[in-house]
Enzyme design. Sequence first.
Site, PDB file in Angstrom:
ATOM      1  N   PHE A  18       0.828  -1.199   0.000  1.00 50.83           N
ATOM      2  CA  PHE A  18       0.000   0.000   0.000  1.00 50.83           C
ATOM      3  C   PHE A  18       0.868   1.257   0.000  1.00 50.83           C
ATOM      4  O   PHE A  18       0.571   2.227  -0.722  1.00 50.83           O
ATOM      5  CB  PHE A  18      -0.937  -0.006   1.208  1.00 50.83           C
ATOM      6  CG  PHE A  18      -1.979   1.079   1.147  1.00 50.83           C
ATOM      7  CD1 PHE A  18      -3.032   0.997   0.250  1.00 50.83           C
ATOM      8  CD2 PHE A  18      -1.912   2.176   1.982  1.00 50.83           C
ATOM      9  CE1 PHE A  18      -3.998   1.996   0.187  1.00 50.83           C
ATOM     10  CE2 PHE A  18      -2.869   3.179   1.936  1.00 50.83           C
ATOM     11  CZ  PHE A  18      -3.923   3.086   1.029  1.00 50.83           C
ATOM     12  N   GLU A  56       5.657  -9.343   1.333  1.00 50.30           N
ATOM     13  CA  GLU A  56       4.702  -9.322   2.441  1.00 50.30           C
ATOM     14  C   GLU A  56       3.391 -10.027   2.115  1.00 50.30           C
ATOM     15  O   GLU A  56       2.464  -9.988   2.925  1.00 50.30           O
ATOM     16  CB  GLU A  56       4.430  -7.878   2.886  1.00 50.30           C
ATOM     17  CG  GLU A  56       5.527  -7.339   3.779  1.00 50.30           C
ATOM     18  CD  GLU A  56       5.184  -6.023   4.448  1.00 50.30           C
ATOM     19  OE1 GLU A  56       5.871  -5.691   5.432  1.00 50.30           O
ATOM     20  OE2 GLU A  56       4.249  -5.335   3.996  1.00 50.30           O
ATOM     21  N   ASP A  79       9.939   2.089   0.714  1.00 54.42           N
ATOM     22  CA  ASP A  79       8.705   2.041  -0.066  1.00 54.42           C
ATOM     23  C   ASP A  79       8.581   3.275  -0.955  1.00 54.42           C
ATOM     24  O   ASP A  79       8.114   3.186  -2.100  1.00 54.42           O
ATOM     25  CB  ASP A  79       7.501   1.937   0.865  1.00 54.42           C
ATOM     26  CG  ASP A  79       7.510   0.650   1.667  1.00 54.42           C
ATOM     27  OD1 ASP A  79       8.070  -0.348   1.170  1.00 54.42           O
ATOM     28  OD2 ASP A  79       6.967   0.637   2.785  1.00 54.42           O
TER      29      ASP A  79
END
Length: 331
Positions: free
Chosen positions: A54, A150, A277
């Site tokens: 995300f 993940e 990220d």
Amino acid sequence: MSSQARSKKAKQAAAQVVVVGSYNQDMVWQGARFPQPGETRMGRFFSGPGGKGFNQAVAAARLAARTGFIAAVGRDPLGDNAAALARSENIDARWQLCSEATGTAAIWLDGAGQNMIIVAPGANALLSPAQVLAQRELIEQARVLLTQHEVHPVASLRAIEVARAAGVTCIHNPAPSSDSPQVRALLQAADIITPNETEFCDLLRLFEVEVNEQALAAADAAQLHTWCRMLPTATIALTLGAAGVFVSQASPAGEDPPFFRTPAAAVNVVDTTGAGDAFNGGLAASLASAPGRNLQQHVAFAVQVAGCAIESSGAAQAMPTLAEVERRFTG
């Protein structure tokens, strides 16, 4: 209109970046320093959206890349919140709803912005290859696919196989480190991998090469390139924290050198939680949105994105917009 022209038009309107990955609700505790075993310290608490998948999807979307996201959440309020957040970020999210709880992460931050993290994957571990294959069209029409460690590794592998068959550039972020038997296949299937120091050393051990982080930090560029070429991925972007990024290529394109370093951005560190990220989302967005750039320019942009992110607290919330990156570094 010919079928080729229709296909080109559809690809232009589709997601430019597709992320297959995790959603976690981050629970963050911050104090002046980390507690010692058995010690209690006072601090402050906040919570927000996270998960490598995300975070990376939010980063790409805020950088003006049309972004799709394939993930799994629980049938619970945290899952409902994830769907609402994706809509608010203009992310085309394709959710698999699971009986397991939505993933969570416990994050400790010290006064220097360093972190320690424990992740409870929950629904993320149940993301199925069938869910990925059901979104085949979304993946095939993208320009860049981004995956991590993940979610279930077979789901990531299926996504890369679909993408490669369609000529989509595949970035695999091998984080966190995994001992899954699919890791070797993921490395072989990806076009680019983006490990940090710890993950890179763990990957080398899969190929019976023993290198520790101290040796990595002391190595010159030629030695880093030699170690990178021991892994079966064409391009490796090794993130080295304050030492920047080292890139090694098996077959450089155009005027790109076989290997090069990009220094870290000079920034005021607040929270390093989402730095990797931000880098991955920035790299994916740049590759998808600015095909005229060479790899050195793509990496330099991604480093700037990461630099902006660590000047703010949080994970997904800290991902900068394109305007913020441009203002910070070119304004």
